[in-house]
Motif scaffolding. Structure first.
Motif, PDB file in Angstrom:
ATOM      1  N   UNK A 242      -8.173 -13.377   8.753  1.00 13.41           N
ATOM      2  CA  UNK A 242      -7.118 -14.259   8.271  1.00 13.41           C
ATOM      3  C   UNK A 242      -7.258 -14.523   6.775  1.00 13.41           C
ATOM      4  N   UNK A 243      -8.490 -14.705   6.308  1.00 15.23           N
ATOM      5  CA  UNK A 243      -8.708 -14.925   4.875  1.00 15.23           C
ATOM      6  C   UNK A 243      -8.281 -13.702   4.075  1.00 15.23           C
TER       7      UNK A 243
ATOM      8  N   UNK B  87      -4.281 -10.828   0.592  1.00 17.23           N
ATOM      9  CA  UNK B  87      -3.437  -9.644   0.388  1.00 17.23           C
ATOM     10  C   UNK B  87      -1.970 -10.039   0.265  1.00 17.23           C
ATOM     11  N   UNK B  88      -1.546 -11.029   1.051  1.00 17.50           N
ATOM     12  CA  UNK B  88      -0.170 -11.516   0.935  1.00 17.50           C
ATOM     13  C   UNK B  88       0.060 -12.159  -0.431  1.00 17.50           C
ATOM     14  N   UNK B  89      -0.915 -12.914  -0.917  1.00 21.37           N
ATOM     15  CA  UNK B  89      -0.790 -13.516  -2.242  1.00 21.37           C
ATOM     16  C   UNK B  89      -0.716 -12.458  -3.329  1.00 21.37           C
ATOM     17  N   UNK B  90      -1.337 -11.300  -3.069  1.00 18.14           N
ATOM     18  CA  UNK B  90      -1.320 -10.208  -4.048  1.00 18.14           C
ATOM     19  C   UNK B  90      -0.029  -9.402  -3.995  1.00 18.14           C
TER      20      UNK B  90
ATOM     21  N   UNK C  31      -2.122 -19.478   6.912  1.00 18.87           N
ATOM     22  CA  UNK C  31      -2.072 -18.632   5.722  1.00 18.87           C
ATOM     23  C   UNK C  31      -1.038 -19.136   4.728  1.00 18.87           C
ATOM     24  N   UNK C  32       0.098 -19.580   5.227  1.00 17.97           N
ATOM     25  CA  UNK C  32       1.145 -20.071   4.324  1.00 17.97           C
ATOM     26  C   UNK C  32       0.729 -21.390   3.682  1.00 17.97           C
ATOM     27  N   UNK C  33       0.014 -22.234   4.413  1.00 22.31           N
ATOM     28  CA  UNK C  33      -0.503 -23.464   3.806  1.00 22.31           C
ATOM     29  C   UNK C  33      -1.507 -23.149   2.697  1.00 22.31           C
ATOM     30  N   UNK C  34      -2.207 -22.026   2.851  1.00 22.34           N
ATOM     31  CA  UNK C  34      -3.222 -21.638   1.863  1.00 22.34           C
ATOM     32  C   UNK C  34      -2.640 -20.843   0.701  1.00 22.34           C
ATOM     33  N   UNK C  35      -1.332 -20.629   0.714  1.00 28.10           N
ATOM     34  CA  UNK C  35      -0.701 -19.997  -0.440  1.00 28.10           C
ATOM     35  C   UNK C  35      -0.047 -18.654  -0.204  1.00 28.10           C
ATOM     36  N   UNK C  36      -0.092 -18.127   1.009  1.00 26.06           N
ATOM     37  CA  UNK C  36       0.608 -16.875   1.286  1.00 26.06           C
ATOM     38  C   UNK C  36       2.116 -17.121   1.237  1.00 26.06           C
ATOM     39  N   UNK C  37       2.889 -16.257   0.591  1.00 21.54           N
ATOM     40  CA  UNK C  37       4.337 -16.460   0.547  1.00 21.54           C
ATOM     41  C   UNK C  37       4.935 -16.498   1.945  1.00 21.54           C
ATOM     42  N   UNK C  38       5.891 -17.381   2.137  1.00 16.49           N
ATOM     43  CA  UNK C  38       6.533 -17.509   3.445  1.00 16.49           C
ATOM     44  C   UNK C  38       7.201 -16.185   3.823  1.00 16.49           C
TER      45      UNK C  38
END
Length: 260
Positions: free
Chosen positions: A19-20, A25-28, A49-56
């Motif tokens: 998950x981390x 990778x989503x943030x990238x 993941x979205x709470x941690x900054x991954x784009x929705x």
């Protein structure tokens, strides 16, 4: 290398290292598919993941048991049909059991560990290799273990053997596929404070877990590997906490230097 627009498939993505890594990778800029055996857990993982900054919307999920070869192939084909390709594979699915030592384990337990940790990684890699080979580009990141690089007591024979074999799997991939522009990394972390610790015969204390590697440390490491330029292959990356319980049995055994 920019990862914008690339497609990543992360097994064992419902928690922990997977998950981390998916979050980073989503943030990238990747479109990420996480898979795991517990379907309902994957939805909660996406929210985390979205709470941690991954784009929705950047992360989607597919329930999968990587020990099922036919299901692995079907999942890979479904990802390719929807997203066009798979550029990055993170083999993070892994298990261990409390009854893990020679004196108490059994054949069925050994088989389950190898089926997920080793065979599952092989099935997933086989499922993506053809497409990567055709594009002459692709990255496979195998979450091996410090225990597969430096043999130890704590993890037991099945887990240790499966992770050591996972490292061999990584090197054999590079031996054959480097001429096609593909690369694989055996990422070998020492102790990480993840939910798998609950499977330990004796669970570490909160103080010990605070000194371990954290999930986000491994997430950043996965992203670092994936962002290497296409001509760079990190064959092995060994990472451990500074206070490494593999090396020290505990503070009581550390050498106490005399005061000057």
């Amino acid at each position: 290398m920019s990862l914008s627009g690339q497609v990543a498939w992360v097994t064992g993505g419902g928690s922990g290292i997977g998950l981390a890594g998916a979050t980073q990778l989503a943030q990238a800029g990747c479109r990420v598919v996480i898979s795991g055996r517990e379907g309902p857990k994957l939805g909660a993982a996406i929210e985390t993941a979205e709470r941690l900054g991954a784009p929705r919307g950047a992360i989607t999920a597919a329930a999968l048991d990587v020990a099922d070869a036919a299901a692995v192939t079907a999942t890979a084909r479904a990802i390719e049909a929807e997203l066009g390709r798979i550029d990055i594979l993170v083999n993070s699915a892994g298990i261990n059991f409390p009854k893990r030592y020679w004196c108490e384990t059994d054949a069925a337990t050994f088989e389950q560990v190898v089926a997920v940790n080793l065979n599952g990684a092989a099935y997933c890699t086989l499922a993506v290799a053809k497409g990567m080979r055709a594009r002459r580009a692709g990255t496979v990141i195998n979450i091996a273990s410090f225990a597969g690089w430096h043999y130890e007591y704590m993890t037991g024979p099945a887990y240790t053997a499966s992770k050591a074999a996972m490292m061999a799997l990584t090197h054999s991939f590079n031996i054959e596929e480097c001429v096609h522009g593909l690369r694989a990394t055996a990422l070998c972390p020492g102790e990480v404070a993840t939910p798998i610790l609950k499977k330990r015969p004796v669970q570490p204390s909160e103080a010990d877990k605070a000194r371990m590697l954290q999930e986000e440390d491994l997430g950043r490491t996965i992203r670092f590997i994936a962002e290497m330029p296409p001509h760079v292959c990190i064959n092995e990356l060994v990472i451990s906490p500074v206070w490494n319980r593999t090396y020290v049995a505990g503070e009581a055994l550390q050498c106490k230097a005399a005061a000057p």
